[in-house]
Design an enzyme around this catalytic site. Structure first.
Site, short mmCIF file in Angstrom:
data_model
loop_
_atom_site.label_atom_id
_atom_site.label_comp_id
_atom_site.label_asym_id
_atom_site.label_seq_id
_atom_site.Cartn_x
_atom_site.Cartn_y
_atom_site.Cartn_z
N GLU A 260 1.74 126.40 38.34
CA GLU A 260 2.65 124.94 37.83
C GLU A 260 3.47 125.69 36.57
O GLU A 260 2.48 125.79 35.36
CB GLU A 260 1.93 123.79 37.81
CG GLU A 260 1.45 123.28 38.86
CD GLU A 260 0.43 122.15 38.54
OE1 GLU A 260 1.10 120.95 37.97
OE2 GLU A 260 -0.64 122.00 38.53
N CYS A 299 6.87 118.68 32.30
CA CYS A 299 7.43 119.92 33.02
C CYS A 299 8.61 119.43 33.62
O CYS A 299 9.52 120.36 34.25
CB CYS A 299 6.23 120.47 33.89
SG CYS A 299 5.28 119.25 35.01
P1 NAP Z 1 0.73 128.00 27.53
O1 NAP Z 1 0.68 128.38 26.05
O2 NAP Z 1 1.18 128.85 28.76
O3 NAP Z 1 -0.58 127.73 27.75
C1 NAP Z 1 -1.21 127.12 29.18
C2 NAP Z 1 -2.66 127.35 29.24
O4 NAP Z 1 -2.89 128.52 29.33
C3 NAP Z 1 -3.62 126.83 27.83
O5 NAP Z 1 -4.72 126.28 28.29
C4 NAP Z 1 -3.79 128.12 26.96
O6 NAP Z 1 -4.90 127.87 26.41
C5 NAP Z 1 -4.08 128.92 28.33
N1 NAP Z 1 -4.04 130.65 27.89
C6 NAP Z 1 -2.98 131.02 26.98
N2 NAP Z 1 -3.25 132.28 26.83
C7 NAP Z 1 -4.29 132.47 27.77
C8 NAP Z 1 -4.55 133.87 28.18
N3 NAP Z 1 -4.41 135.02 27.45
N4 NAP Z 1 -5.90 133.56 29.09
C9 NAP Z 1 -6.10 132.60 29.62
N5 NAP Z 1 -5.77 131.39 29.21
C10 NAP Z 1 -4.56 131.45 28.12
O7 NAP Z 1 1.47 126.56 27.83
P2 NAP Z 1 1.26 125.16 27.04
O8 NAP Z 1 2.12 125.51 25.98
O9 NAP Z 1 0.15 124.72 26.81
O10 NAP Z 1 2.26 124.55 28.02
C11 NAP Z 1 3.56 124.13 27.91
C12 NAP Z 1 4.18 124.78 29.10
O11 NAP Z 1 3.58 124.45 30.42
C13 NAP Z 1 5.74 124.55 29.22
O12 NAP Z 1 6.38 125.74 29.31
C14 NAP Z 1 5.72 123.57 30.50
O13 NAP Z 1 6.86 123.75 31.19
C15 NAP Z 1 4.65 124.14 31.28
N6 NAP Z 1 4.06 123.10 32.24
C16 NAP Z 1 4.36 123.07 33.52
C17 NAP Z 1 3.82 122.06 34.36
C18 NAP Z 1 4.29 122.13 36.02
O14 NAP Z 1 3.55 121.36 36.53
N7 NAP Z 1 5.02 123.07 36.21
C19 NAP Z 1 2.98 120.96 34.06
C20 NAP Z 1 3.12 120.84 32.50
C21 NAP Z 1 3.19 122.12 31.68
P3 NAP Z 1 -4.68 127.79 24.84
O15 NAP Z 1 -4.05 126.33 24.62
O16 NAP Z 1 -6.18 127.79 24.22
O17 NAP Z 1 -4.10 128.99 24.16
#
Ligand code: NAP
Length: 683
Positions: A260, A299
């Site tokens: 997602e 999102c």
């Molecule tokens: P993110 O930076 O991509 O992080 C998402 C998750 O991935 C976090 O738990 C993060 O952990 C983890 N992560 C990051 N790097 C990783 C790695 N190398 N290995 C394993 N895990 C890793 O996204 P975010 O900033 O939390 O969320 C915002 C984004 O999510 C927005 O772009 C939004 O559009 C999207 N979103 C989409 C939906 C949907 O349903 N489509 C729903 C909600 C949000 P850490 O926090 O510990 O880095």
């Protein structure tokens, strides 16, 4: 507050309590104070995976879907009691009371919803059937069916920071219902809320040992230990998604990967929805609301607001006026409409994205660098004014369709005609949701069908449904959540399809007897059991799948047909007019009503005395296959097809019913559903 990981059914925290020791400080979005500290790692993730496989998996697969659904319901009820303390913590993420309703109440509501769908729609078994019988041979001795069984691995849930409670429970529910143990990895910035919810889950003692574990901080080399029986369900940015999906072990072992991701969702004001119409006002209200709910960190939030070029000016003026009324500030205050971003790093990120977008759009409302804040301090908090951008030439722009500023930011853009609007919406390269505001059939239909291939969901909002509409952004559990292309890949994550991601669909092919035996669902061609006792005299528990009666025949006369026609008022020509019926390509002359055949069938198989059969619940799959002419004989075969317990006092019996004529040809076939008393209740 130290956020420990939960590994192998115990809490574990590594580090000595300082940032220098590798700890991460999680700060309040309101005033910057340290709410919690998290360790960067230090848990043995390989052991966690092993434990999930060896302990959690067997413990949870041992239960039937209904037993798992009961656990989810109990868990939802338990969490409901804990809501006040969860709200309190959630304010620190910048969420208002209204935002908490989405995250905390919405998350618990999702648990309830999966629980009740699990009870209603999943069998009291450890496997589920998917789809109907597939006939594979002429004589019916070789048939096929699909069966769904839980995978034997672990579900790894990597969650985004924006909905720490809902995001976790939305994924936990289908995995647990499917029968898979879960390792949750919450996003670090708001992990203290996810952690508090998770702690309640553990304290409740409702889920079996090993079924849930949590990693706070880095996942370390977790992905190196996964294989084709595991599932990664990721929510977050496209960049991280790509990184995980392309991980060598994930790719090599074909680990299931559900994503997602971010999405540049569009709202389209129809050409008909001029200023002054209800749809124009609804559009303005919805765009402003989507920009400000959860401080735009949704999102599904509207990022691109498309309006007919001739309405650009009034639409911008109306939005500016509306956004001007939004009180930004301390989310604990009743008067505040929009809280803060999840933290200052998120605010810096959003500001950087606004700067990128500004190369193609101008700021129509708000100041990215300054914000008037009520009841809190702008310096230490993560407040940001709503920012409305305007892009005059969206067809020639790229950033406004590709850069997501994950905050209270949207871009207003004009379009020329409906085709143009569709083309602009598609520039998002696949989105979670689009909304349409129109009261014109032709315009709305063109927009819906033109945008549908690029969207997981399309919501049409007009004066007739606005009052009860859930709005642009909130999915209902049974409906699709997810989207094609950029938004993740098009997996359907809502409802029972979400459960099936954690199961393997297997085609079974064999004799009707073999398939009936393994699926506990009788198929035509499998042996019939005759007990000598009418099945209506036997309780739910006594009835056996395959138990059958064959009734004596009954002749259908012309008098019967005419009596039925007069009695019911159904005097359709095929039953009453020989010449007209003959001219019809389906009938040899006057024929019996289908409903008369059904009624006579019931008259043949029903045993009338008071007994364990409590109620007729309906028919499924009814087909009339051959006409019945006056003078024809019909007889019925009634077979117990499937039994599903419903309540302690009764269960549902699905009967396979076949009505045949004198020549043994099938004239009607259907499933009859009855509610039957359990043995103790009918004794
Ligand atoms: P993110 O930076 O991509 O992080 C998402 C998750 O991935 C976090 O738990 C993060 O952990 C983890 N992560 C990051 N790097 C990783 C790695 N190398 N290995 C394993 N895990 C890793 O996204 P975010 O900033 O939390 O969320 C915002 C984004 O999510 C927005 O772009 C939004 O559009 C999207 N979103 C989409 C939906 C949907 O349903 N489509 C729903 C909600 C949000 P850490 O926090 O510990 O880095």
């Amino acid at each position: 507050m130290k956020l420990a990981s939960y590994a192998r059914d115990s809490w574990t925290f590594s580090g000595n309590g300082t940032v220098a020791d590798g700890l991460i400080e999680l700060r309040s979005a309101i005033d910057g104070h340290v709410v919690a500290v998290a360790s960067r790692g230090g848990v043995d993730v390989a052991e966690m995976v092993r434990y999930a496989r060896s302990t959690g998996g067997p413990n949870i697969r041992r239960l039937t879907f209904r037993e798992r659904a009961d656990m989810l319901r109990a868990l939802a009820a338990y969490l409901n009691e804990k809501k006040p303390s969860l709200y309190d913590l959630s304010f620190e993420t910048g969420a208002t009371r209204g935002d908490n309703f989405f995250d905390i109440d919405g998350g618990i509501g999702t648990l309830f919803s999966y629980a009740s769908r699990g009870r209603r729609e999943m069998p009291d078994e450890r496997f589920a059937l998917d789809g109907p019988l597939e006939p594979l041979s002429k004589g019916g001795t070789f048939v096929g069916r699909h069966v769904m069984t839980p995978l034997y691995g672990v579900a790894v849930h990597v969650n985004a920071f924006n909905f720490p409670c809902w995001g976790m429970l939305e994924k936990l529910s289908p995995a647990i219902l499917a029968g898979m143990p879960v390792i949750v990895k919450p996003a670090t910035p708001t992990a203290y809320v996810a952690h508090a919810v998770f702690r309640c889950i553990v304290e409740s003692g409702i889920l079996p040992a090993g079924s849930v574990q949590m990693i706070v901080g880095s996942v370390g080399d977790l992905l190196d230990h996964l294989n084709g029986q595991d599932v990664i369900s990721f929510t977050g940015s496209a960049d991280t998604s790509l990184l995980l999906r392309n991980h060598a072990v994930v790719a090599q072992n074909s680990v299931r990967f559900i994503a997602e991701r971010d999405s540049l969702n569009a709202a389209v004001l129809g050409k008909d929805a001029r200023p002054g119409t209800p749809e124009f006002d609804l559009f303005i209200r919805e765009v402003a609301r989507e920009m400000t709910v959860k401080c735009g960190q949704k999102c599904t939030a509207i990022r691109r607001a498309l309006v007919p070029a001739e309405f650009l000016e009034p639409a911008e003026a109306a939005l500016v006026e509306r956004l001007g009324q939004v009180v930004v500030g301390n989310p604990r205050l009743e008067s505040v409409r929009m809280g803060a971003l999840a933290g200052q790093p998120q605010r810096s990120e959003v500001r950087a994205r606004i700067a990128e977008l500004s190369s193609e759009a101008v700021v129509a409302y708000g100041d990215p660098e300054h914000c008037t804040v009520t009841g809190a301090d702008d310096q230490h908090g993560a407040f940001l004014s709503p920012i409305l951008l305007r892009c005059e030439n969206p067809q020639n722009a790229t950033k406004v369709h590709g850069v997501e500023a994950f905050g209270p930011v949207a871009t207003l853009m004009p379009y020329e005609d409906t085709e143009d609007a569709i083309a602009i919406a598609r520039r998002g390269s696949g989105s979670l949701v689009a909304s349409v505001y129109s009261y014109d059939d032709a315009i709305a239909n063109e927009l819906i069908l033109g945008m549908a291939p690029y969207h997981g969901r399309i919501i049409v909002i007009d004066r007739d449904c606005a009052k009860e509409s859930t709005g642009h952004g909130s999915p209902l559990p049974p409906l699709v959540h997810g989207g094609p292309g950029r938004a993740g890949g098009g997996e359907e994550l809502g409802g029972l399809r979400g459960v099936f991601h954690y199961m393997q669909r297997t085609a079974l092919q064999g004799s009707p007897e073999r398939l009936s035996s393994v699926t506990r669902c009788w198929l035509k061609g499998a042996p019939e059991k005759e007990t000598g006792v009418h099945p209506f005299r036997r309780s739910f528990d006594e009835l056996e799948v395959g138990e059958t009666i064959h009734t004596p025949p009954r002749t259908v006369s012309l008098d019967d047909i005419e009596h039925f026609a007069r009695f019911t008022g159904d005097q359709f020509y095929a039953h009453m007019d020989e010449e007209a019926a003959k001219a019809n390509p389906f009938f040899p002359g006057r024929v019996a009503h289908g409903y008369l055949i059904l009624s006579f069938a019931a008259g043949l198989f029903v045993d009338p005395a008071v007994g364990p059969v409590l109620a007729n619940y309906g028919l499924d799959g009814l087909r009339f296959l051959k006409p019945v002419s006056p003078g024809d004989e019909i007889r019925v075969r009634l077979t117990v097809k499937q039994k599903t317990p419903r309540k302690p006092e009764y269960g549902e019996v699905r009967w396979d019913v076949e009505v045949t004529n004198r020549d043994g040809e099938v004239v009607a076939t259907y499933d009859l559903l009855t509610m039957n008393a359990r043995a103790h209740a009918s004794a």
